[in-house]
Design an enzyme around this catalytic site. Structure first.
Site, PDB file in Angstrom:
ATOM      1  N   HIS A  26      47.499 106.880  54.188  1.00 50.60           N
ATOM      2  CA  HIS A  26      46.881 106.819  55.522  1.00 50.60           C
ATOM      3  C   HIS A  26      46.055 108.077  55.709  1.00 50.60           C
ATOM      4  O   HIS A  26      46.457 109.154  55.258  1.00 50.60           O
ATOM      5  CB  HIS A  26      47.960 106.779  56.618  1.00 50.60           C
ATOM      6  CG  HIS A  26      47.416 107.073  57.984  1.00 50.60           C
ATOM      7  ND1 HIS A  26      46.831 106.112  58.760  1.00 50.60           N
ATOM      8  CD2 HIS A  26      47.292 108.247  58.668  1.00 50.60           C
ATOM      9  CE1 HIS A  26      46.382 106.681  59.890  1.00 50.60           C
ATOM     10  NE2 HIS A  26      46.660 107.976  59.850  1.00 50.60           N
ATOM     11  N   THR A  60      40.543 100.066  53.327  1.00 51.07           N
ATOM     12  CA  THR A  60      41.937  99.705  53.658  1.00 51.07           C
ATOM     13  C   THR A  60      42.491  98.676  52.675  1.00 51.07           C
ATOM     14  O   THR A  60      43.624  98.797  52.207  1.00 51.07           O
ATOM     15  CB  THR A  60      42.001  99.129  55.096  1.00 51.07           C
ATOM     16  OG1 THR A  60      41.448 100.098  55.980  1.00 51.07           O
ATOM     17  CG2 THR A  60      43.433  98.820  55.507  1.00 51.07           C
ATOM     18  N   LYS A  68      52.279 106.879  51.336  1.00 53.84           N
ATOM     19  CA  LYS A  68      53.159 105.820  51.844  1.00 53.84           C
ATOM     20  C   LYS A  68      54.248 105.442  50.827  1.00 53.84           C
ATOM     21  O   LYS A  68      54.168 105.800  49.641  1.00 53.84           O
ATOM     22  CB  LYS A  68      52.312 104.604  52.206  1.00 53.84           C
ATOM     23  CG  LYS A  68      51.326 104.867  53.352  1.00 53.84           C
ATOM     24  CD  LYS A  68      50.634 103.568  53.772  1.00 53.84           C
ATOM     25  CE  LYS A  68      49.616 103.831  54.872  1.00 53.84           C
ATOM     26  NZ  LYS A  68      49.027 102.550  55.351  1.00 53.84           N
ATOM     27  N   ARG A 126      42.936 104.235  46.784  1.00 50.62           N
ATOM     28  CA  ARG A 126      43.427 102.853  46.948  1.00 50.62           C
ATOM     29  C   ARG A 126      43.019 101.957  45.792  1.00 50.62           C
ATOM     30  O   ARG A 126      43.773 101.083  45.379  1.00 50.62           O
ATOM     31  CB  ARG A 126      42.965 102.308  48.291  1.00 50.62           C
ATOM     32  CG  ARG A 126      43.798 102.917  49.441  1.00 50.62           C
ATOM     33  CD  ARG A 126      43.161 102.680  50.764  1.00 50.62           C
ATOM     34  NE  ARG A 126      44.019 103.037  51.886  1.00 50.62           N
ATOM     35  CZ  ARG A 126      43.568 103.244  53.120  1.00 50.62           C
ATOM     36  NH1 ARG A 126      42.268 103.139  53.380  1.00 50.62           N
ATOM     37  NH2 ARG A 126      44.401 103.553  54.087  1.00 50.62           N
ATOM     38  N   GLU A 142      47.942 113.124  65.527  1.00 50.91           N
ATOM     39  CA  GLU A 142      48.829 112.727  64.427  1.00 50.91           C
ATOM     40  C   GLU A 142      49.506 113.945  63.797  1.00 50.91           C
ATOM     41  O   GLU A 142      50.710 113.916  63.495  1.00 50.91           O
ATOM     42  CB  GLU A 142      48.030 111.939  63.389  1.00 50.91           C
ATOM     43  CG  GLU A 142      47.556 110.582  63.925  1.00 50.91           C
ATOM     44  CD  GLU A 142      46.667 109.808  62.960  1.00 50.91           C
ATOM     45  OE1 GLU A 142      46.253 108.702  63.316  1.00 50.91           O
ATOM     46  OE2 GLU A 142      46.382 110.313  61.851  1.00 50.91           O
ATOM     47  N   PHE A 153      50.504  92.117  62.222  1.00 50.72           N
ATOM     48  CA  PHE A 153      51.178  92.785  61.104  1.00 50.72           C
ATOM     49  C   PHE A 153      51.980  94.007  61.542  1.00 50.72           C
ATOM     50  O   PHE A 153      52.520  94.724  60.700  1.00 50.72           O
ATOM     51  CB  PHE A 153      50.165  93.183  60.018  1.00 50.72           C
ATOM     52  CG  PHE A 153      49.030  94.055  60.504  1.00 50.72           C
ATOM     53  CD1 PHE A 153      49.195  95.425  60.650  1.00 50.72           C
ATOM     54  CD2 PHE A 153      47.787  93.505  60.796  1.00 50.72           C
ATOM     55  CE1 PHE A 153      48.157  96.241  61.094  1.00 50.72           C
ATOM     56  CE2 PHE A 153      46.737  94.320  61.233  1.00 50.72           C
ATOM     57  CZ  PHE A 153      46.934  95.683  61.378  1.00 50.72           C
ATOM     58  N   ASN A 189      49.180 100.123  50.903  1.00 54.88           N
ATOM     59  CA  ASN A 189      47.900 100.686  50.446  1.00 54.88           C
ATOM     60  C   ASN A 189      47.947 102.200  50.193  1.00 54.88           C
ATOM     61  O   ASN A 189      46.929 102.881  50.254  1.00 54.88           O
ATOM     62  CB  ASN A 189      46.765 100.276  51.393  1.00 54.88           C
ATOM     63  CG  ASN A 189      46.910 100.843  52.784  1.00 54.88           C
ATOM     64  OD1 ASN A 189      47.906 101.498  53.092  1.00 54.88           O
ATOM     65  ND2 ASN A 189      45.921 100.620  53.621  1.00 54.88           N
ATOM     66  N   TYR A 237      52.122 104.218  64.962  1.00 51.66           N
ATOM     67  CA  TYR A 237      51.235 103.051  64.859  1.00 51.66           C
ATOM     68  C   TYR A 237      51.097 102.292  66.184  1.00 51.66           C
ATOM     69  O   TYR A 237      50.692 101.127  66.180  1.00 51.66           O
ATOM     70  CB  TYR A 237      51.720 102.124  63.748  1.00 51.66           C
ATOM     71  CG  TYR A 237      51.337 102.606  62.359  1.00 51.66           C
ATOM     72  CD1 TYR A 237      49.990 102.752  61.995  1.00 51.66           C
ATOM     73  CD2 TYR A 237      52.302 102.900  61.402  1.00 51.66           C
ATOM     74  CE1 TYR A 237      49.627 103.182  60.735  1.00 51.66           C
ATOM     75  CE2 TYR A 237      51.936 103.333  60.133  1.00 51.66           C
ATOM     76  CZ  TYR A 237      50.599 103.470  59.809  1.00 51.66           C
ATOM     77  OH  TYR A 237      50.233 103.893  58.551  1.00 51.66           O
TER      78      TYR A 237
HETATM   79  P1  CMP Z   1      46.582 102.700  57.928  1.00 52.67           P
HETATM   80  O1  CMP Z   1      45.333 103.482  57.693  1.00 52.67           O
HETATM   81  O2  CMP Z   1      47.855 103.393  57.714  1.00 52.67           O
HETATM   82  O3  CMP Z   1      46.549 102.166  59.436  1.00 52.67           O
HETATM   83  C1  CMP Z   1      46.971 100.879  59.823  1.00 52.67           C
HETATM   84  C2  CMP Z   1      47.567 100.126  58.709  1.00 52.67           C
HETATM   85  O4  CMP Z   1      47.809  98.764  58.943  1.00 52.67           O
HETATM   86  C3  CMP Z   1      46.604 100.120  57.543  1.00 52.67           C
HETATM   87  O5  CMP Z   1      46.562 101.409  56.973  1.00 52.67           O
HETATM   88  C4  CMP Z   1      47.163  99.019  56.664  1.00 52.67           C
HETATM   89  O6  CMP Z   1      48.079  99.496  55.707  1.00 52.67           O
HETATM   90  C5  CMP Z   1      47.904  98.159  57.673  1.00 52.67           C
HETATM   91  N1  CMP Z   1      47.297  96.849  57.704  1.00 52.67           N
HETATM   92  C6  CMP Z   1      46.047  96.548  58.037  1.00 52.67           C
HETATM   93  N2  CMP Z   1      45.856  95.220  57.927  1.00 52.67           N
HETATM   94  C7  CMP Z   1      47.026  94.691  57.513  1.00 52.67           C
HETATM   95  C8  CMP Z   1      47.457  93.379  57.219  1.00 52.67           C
HETATM   96  N3  CMP Z   1      46.646  92.332  57.332  1.00 52.67           N
HETATM   97  N4  CMP Z   1      48.741  93.227  56.823  1.00 52.67           N
HETATM   98  C9  CMP Z   1      49.575  94.296  56.723  1.00 52.67           C
HETATM   99  N5  CMP Z   1      49.210  95.551  56.994  1.00 52.67           N
HETATM  100  C10 CMP Z   1      47.950  95.742  57.379  1.00 52.67           C
END
Ligand code: CMP
Length: 140
Positions: free
Chosen positions: A116, A92, A10, A103, A127, A58, A113, A50
């Site tokens: 993905h 996450t 990311k 992470r 995907e 979010f 984070n 997404y």
């Molecule tokens: P990812 O695995 O890419 O899939 C969904 C993403 O949403 C997750 O990683 C996080 O980076 C993001 N995400 C989840 N919870 C939150 C949150 N509370 N605020 C912002 N981003 C979030």
């Protein structure tokens, strides 16, 4: 079984020059990077990727972040690749991620984070198909 999973390095990680550091963790775990490209995701691409989260509070922040800088999209292949990659990514929220995970090592926050990874073989196929054609995926 030998599986494929889809990975994204990311913007928070690409901006900090951590592409190689993330790839080192992936390869040390025995996963092979069988396809990889650095792209700037478009807004429609990020919204589509997404879409499952579109009702979440979010969602806007997530999509804006994913288009804010280049990302590296990848296909990883190996034994049990979906679960193995989720294990080495860590939780996450980096505050909850285990020692040694990507992470824990590199993520900034639950939003920024660093990586993905697909949550199932079925979603991995969907995907991967959004970003790669089959002739771009080249196992050794
Ligand atoms: P990812 O695995 O890419 O899939 C969904 C993403 O949403 C997750 O990683 C996080 O980076 C993001 N995400 C989840 N919870 C939150 C949150 N509370 N605020 C912002 N981003 C979030």
């Amino acid at each position: 079984a030998i599986e494929r999973t889809f990975s994204i390095i990311k913007p928070d990680a690409t901006k900090r020059n951590l592409t190689g550091a993330v790839n080192a963790v992936i390869e040390a775990a025995g996963l092979q990077i069988v396809a990889q490209k650095r792209i700037r995701m478009s807004l429609p691409e990020a919204r589509k990727f997404y879409a499952v989260h579109k009702e979440r509070p979010f969602f806007g922040e997530l999509v804006d972040f994913m288009v804010s800088a280049p990302v590296v999209v990848q296909v990883l292949e190996g034994e049990n690749a979906v679960a193995k990659y989720r294990e080495i990514m860590g939780a996450t929220n980096p505050a909850q991620a285990a020692e040694g995970t990507i992470r824990k090592l590199y993520a900034v926050s639950v939003g920024e984070n660093s990586v993905h990874g697909s949550d199932s073989v079925e979603n991995a196929k969907i995907e991967i198909a959004q970003f790669f054609s089959e002739n771009e995926i080249l196992p050794a």
